[in-house]
Write an enzyme that holds these catalytic residues in place. Structure first.
Site, mmCIF file in Angstrom:
data_model
loop_
_atom_site.group_PDB
_atom_site.id
_atom_site.type_symbol
_atom_site.label_atom_id
_atom_site.label_comp_id
_atom_site.label_asym_id
_atom_site.label_seq_id
_atom_site.Cartn_x
_atom_site.Cartn_y
_atom_site.Cartn_z
ATOM 1 N NE ARG A 155 -0.524 1.714 3.623
ATOM 2 C CZ ARG A 155 0.581 2.458 3.774
ATOM 3 N NH1 ARG A 155 1.769 1.896 3.991
ATOM 4 N NH2 ARG A 155 0.512 3.764 3.703
ATOM 5 N N GLY A 156 0.182 2.415 -0.018
ATOM 6 C CA GLY A 156 0.899 3.680 -0.148
ATOM 7 C C GLY A 156 1.002 3.998 -1.627
ATOM 8 C CB ALA A 157 0.257 7.093 -3.529
ATOM 9 C CG ASP A 196 -3.222 8.315 -1.510
ATOM 10 O OD1 ASP A 196 -3.147 8.751 -0.343
ATOM 11 O OD2 ASP A 196 -2.917 7.151 -1.823
ATOM 12 N NE ARG A 252 -6.224 1.196 -2.091
ATOM 13 C CZ ARG A 252 -5.641 1.720 -0.989
ATOM 14 N NH1 ARG A 252 -4.360 1.552 -0.785
ATOM 15 N NH2 ARG A 252 -6.355 2.420 -0.125
ATOM 16 C CD GLN A 283 -3.843 2.688 6.742
ATOM 17 O OE1 GLN A 283 -4.487 3.056 7.725
ATOM 18 N NE2 GLN A 283 -4.417 2.463 5.582
ATOM 19 C CG ASN A 289 -2.629 11.754 2.600
ATOM 20 O OD1 ASN A 289 -2.081 10.849 1.971
ATOM 21 N ND2 ASN A 289 -2.348 11.968 3.873
ATOM 22 C CE LYS A 290 -5.563 5.773 4.334
ATOM 23 N NZ LYS A 290 -6.472 4.923 3.527
#
Ligand code: MRU
Length: 347
Positions: free
Chosen positions: A50-52, A238, A92, A197, A248-249
């Site tokens: 995960r993570g862009a 992101d 995603r 996270q 973003n998150k």
């Protein structure tokens, strides 16, 4: 060497991809070997990787590895590669790095000559994407370093560290470099509900590097900012729209509002692969909505219910922070203001 996290790697002979399964952290460090496009799609959807930036790298490597097992005519193999790109891109929707990396793989597949080794060409492209990301993380760290004097306290949200990239991270990169330079720096890590996270991943990688880290529940962020000792907030991204709005998150927007109220500068750290010239503003960014079960039970598990079955659930994975709340963008092209973002687009 600032960190030694093997967040991603090739299997022998580049026959597949080995990822650290991030769903198991912080209690278990288990690696997962991925040899098919379907396995990679599942790993990205389930946030094992995960993570862009990292999902872009993982997808590119997954496509290259899969190309090694294709047979048939060159045209047929190219079609299969393009199909694999479509499958992975659908996993995603918010992080533009995924589409950006897969577009590079598509372009490389299309430009490969009939006699060219398709697999070799795609492997080289995936390696280039990874290597460029590693270098961009380093430059982001250098661009953000002046923001962190000795004694700095940085507040962050989610995980934009090594676990989210191919290198030392984006939001965490200046922190790693400040620590390596001998500056005392400490981090406040929002827990980041619902999938944690911040507490599971950010606190794991920072404490492993010896950087003092305090985990707080998301609901404590405004009170923590009010204490008056936070140097700055740094988060990752992101997708950054043309006008500087940032996806973003989920929870980043609330943190930005609280930071403004307490006159704490709110920075966004991101490589150029996160800037999306085709998206004019934040409202046009597609926001991923995830399964209700992630909120219905602790850590997505029905064994520990946190809400009654009869309750409705809204579970967007990201939010949009408007550009006017952002003090600056820490990028691989330096620390930029909103009016300077054009410099990165198309690069
Ligand atoms: O759902 P996740 O864990 O993939 O979300 C990650 C984030 O929101 C990060 O802050 C973002 O991808 C930047 S990572 C350098």
């Amino acid at each position: 060497m600032i960190h030694s996290i093997n967040q991603i790697g090739w299997l022998p002979g580049r026959s597949g991809v080995r990822i650290l399964d991030q769903t198991l952290l912080p209690t278990e460090e288990r690696f997962l070997d991925i040899t098919t496009v379907e396995q990679m799609a599942e790993a990205i959807r389930a946030l094992r990787v995960r993570g862009a930036p990292l999902i872009g790298i993982a997808a590119a490597m997954g496509v290259a590895a899969a190309a090694g097992r294709l047979d048939g005519s060159p045209v047929r193999r190219r079609e299969n590669v393009l199909g694999a790109c479509d499958v992975l891109q659908a996993t995603r929707p918010t992080a533009v790095n995924l589409a950006w990396a897969l577009d590079r793989m598509r372009r490389r597949a299309r430009s490969a000559g009939q006699e060219e080794d398709l697999r070799g060409a795609l492997t080289a492209e995936a390696d280039a994407i990874w290597e460029e990301d590693r270098a961009m993380c380093q430059r982001i760290g250098e661009a953000g370093l002046p923001l962190l004097p000795d004694g700095a306290t940085v507040h962050t949200h989610c995980n934009a560290g090594a676990l989210a990239t191919g290198g030392i991270g984006t939001a965490l990169a200046p922190i790693y470099l400040a620590h390596a330079a001998g500056r005392r720096v400490q981090v406040i890590a929002d827990e980041t509900r619902p999938l944690l996270q911040g507490s599971r991943l950010t606190a794991w990688e920072l404490t492993r590097a010896g950087i003092p880290t305090t985990v707080i529940a998301d609901s404590m962020a405004a009170s923590r900012l009010r204490q008056g000792d936070i140097t700055c907030v740094i988060v990752g991204a992101d997708r950054i729209a043309r006008n500087g709005d940032v996806a973003n998150k989920i929870g980043s927007y609330g943190l930005a509002l609280a930071a403004r109220e307490h006159a704490v500068p709110f920075y966004v750290a991101a490589p150029r692969s996160t800037f999306d010239a085709a998206t004019p503003h934040g409202a046009a960014i597609p926001i991923e909505e995830r399964a209700p079960d992630e909120l219905r039970g602790m850590g997505g598990s029905s064994a520990r219910p946190t809400a009654p079955d009869a309750a409705n659930i809204w579970n967007p994975a990201f939010d949009v922070t408007p550009a006017e709340l952002i003090a600056g963008y820490i990028t691989d092209a330096g620390l930029l203001g909103r009016g300077e973002l054009e410099r990165l687009v198309g690069g």
